[in-house]
Design an enzyme around this catalytic site. Sequence first.
Site, PDB file in Angstrom:
ATOM      1  N   ARG A  14       0.816  -1.215   0.000  1.00  0.00           N
ATOM      2  CA  ARG A  14       0.000   0.000   0.000  1.00  0.00           C
ATOM      3  C   ARG A  14       0.851   1.267   0.000  1.00  0.00           C
ATOM      4  NH1 ARG A  14      -2.998   1.831   3.314  1.00  0.00           N
ATOM      5  NH2 ARG A  14      -4.640   2.611   1.935  1.00  0.00           N
ATOM      6  N   THR A 170     -17.959   4.769  17.020  1.00  0.00           N
ATOM      7  CA  THR A 170     -19.086   5.311  17.767  1.00  0.00           C
ATOM      8  C   THR A 170     -20.202   4.275  17.796  1.00  0.00           C
ATOM      9  OG1 THR A 170     -18.535   7.550  17.010  1.00  0.00           O
ATOM     10  CG2 THR A 170     -20.701   7.228  18.011  1.00  0.00           C
ATOM     11  N   HIS A 191      -8.042   7.233   5.088  1.00  0.00           N
ATOM     12  CA  HIS A 191      -7.872   6.436   3.879  1.00  0.00           C
ATOM     13  C   HIS A 191      -6.407   6.053   3.633  1.00  0.00           C
ATOM     14  CE1 HIS A 191      -9.254   4.457   0.420  1.00  0.00           C
ATOM     15  NE2 HIS A 191     -10.047   5.375  -0.094  1.00  0.00           N
ATOM     16  N   ASP A 195      -8.202   0.843   3.390  1.00  0.00           N
ATOM     17  CA  ASP A 195      -9.181   0.960   2.316  1.00  0.00           C
ATOM     18  C   ASP A 195     -10.497   0.307   2.746  1.00  0.00           C
ATOM     19  OD1 ASP A 195      -7.161   2.110   0.665  1.00  0.00           O
ATOM     20  OD2 ASP A 195      -6.427   0.090   0.221  1.00  0.00           O
TER      21      ASP A 195
END
Length: 218
Positions: A14, A170, A191, A195
């Site tokens: 990544r 939450t 991000h 992903d």
Amino acid sequence: MHPATPIDLTTWPRREHFAHYRRAVPCSYSMTVQLDATAFADFLSRSARKTYIAQIWAIASIVNRHDEFRMCLTESGAPAIWPVVHPAFTVFNPQRETFSCVWAEYNADFGAFHEAAAALLAEHSSAAEFFPQGELPANAFDVSSLPWASFTGFTLDIRDAWDHLAPIFTLGRYVRRGDQVELPLAVQIHHAAADGFHTARLVSELQELLAHPHWIDQ
């Protein structure tokens, strides 16, 4: 606290995604799901363990399985991975109508975690300070609860938080639909760290944990 381990950028799949969402298009995203908590709620109704603490531990246990949710930045701005992250969570003071934020060390043993977290919630239930334990550790991530309302969408608009790679969770109020109990959960993700695939996997594994809640009394 053990230091975070820098990621080897030469082999990290990544690397380009991280750079893109950190610099070119810095962004976060939120995902709200309705978890099937039927078995979880039923098991807790027959247990002495506290629902909120069980929810926190379930989230923390999944977060600690995956590198992408234990990410941070080194002083030079490079990505790194904490060996373990600890949940920071809210405790409401009904007299003041304010909340405090406390944290507990993550423990893979739910019973041990429950004992420590229950003591913290009892100790700080009347706290006036926002952070009664002092500054949170660097390897903490946030869990908050909104037990007064359910929701189908929840978004945090965090200004200039592009260095905050830890996920934010939450929890909402249970909703009963026929024989099913649903638990609203909102997940806020940077991000650059993860992903949609990674967040979907986290949600799926959390759902699996709630569907088989025998760990609650272990």
